[in-house]
Enzyme design. Sequence first.
Site, PDB file in Angstrom:
ATOM      1  N   HIS A 218      -2.335  -2.718   2.586  1.00 57.51           N
ATOM      2  CA  HIS A 218      -1.992  -2.854   1.163  1.00 57.51           C
ATOM      3  C   HIS A 218      -1.214  -4.149   0.925  1.00 57.51           C
ATOM      4  CE1 HIS A 218      -3.421   0.976  -0.438  1.00 57.51           C
ATOM      5  NE2 HIS A 218      -3.104   1.487   0.734  1.00 57.51           N
TER       6      HIS A 218
ATOM      7  N   GLU B  78      -8.048   9.078   6.374  1.00 57.24           N
ATOM      8  CA  GLU B  78      -7.687   8.807   4.973  1.00 57.24           C
ATOM      9  C   GLU B  78      -8.963   8.524   4.198  1.00 57.24           C
ATOM     10  OE1 GLU B  78      -4.781   5.788   4.233  1.00 57.24           O
ATOM     11  OE2 GLU B  78      -3.172   6.878   5.239  1.00 57.24           O
TER      12      GLU B  78
HETATM   13 ZN   LIG Z   1      -4.080   3.159   1.595  1.00 55.98          ZN
END
Ligand SMILES: [Zn+2]
Length: 239
Positions: free
Chosen positions: A158, A208
Amino acid sequence: MAHTKQRKRRRRKHIVIILIVLLLTVGAGAGILLKEGLSSDVVAKDGQEATASVDGTPWNLILVNKWNRLPSNYKIELTTLSNGQSVDQRIYPALQQMFDDARQAGIYPIVGSGFRTEKKQKSLMKEKIADYKAKGLSDQEAKEKAEAWVALPGTSEHQLGLGVDINADGVYSTGDQVYQWMEQNSYKYGFIRRYPPDKTDITGVINEPWHFRYVGTDAAAQIHNRGITLEEYLDQVHS
Ligand SMILES: [Zn+2]
């Protein structure tokens, strides 16, 4: 004299017509924005020269994980989305195209989390540790558990602006519908599912289904078709 007045009146009429046309155009534009407001659209850019490559690796293939920290002095040019999240401006057109096509297919994704600063990543980690401690875990246990969920500051994609958490809007689509569409289609736009469940020892991150990473369409197609990770792809390219 009468002639000039008439001309003036005509000119005024023209200005009124132009104003009406302008108002209608702006109104129509606002309508589109509201409709598209289901997801994320560009609203602003901030200027800064982005890093093009690091040690010969082009920007879209830069590896950031547990074992590879964010390159120092990495510079990002951001595009801010309508929900306040932001991404590297170079991936914005592909992201928007992917979202447009998803909506065409009746799937409504949103960018739940895009670019994060080091500071933001640190505060996420703190929150997660506090959560676990509140549940009765020891300092060490809480830290270990939190680190399984939140990347250590400096090791999160990120922070590159190339990783995006893509979630459902929660109204027209469910998470599973969005993840499934993304898993099947994202590679066409240059995005890969970054942390699959069977590759956690290679990626260092648990399953994820919402986290996607931009790598470009060539790498994404290979990674998708061969069922490999970015780590494995880069190993093969370099060997
Ligand atoms: Zn992420």
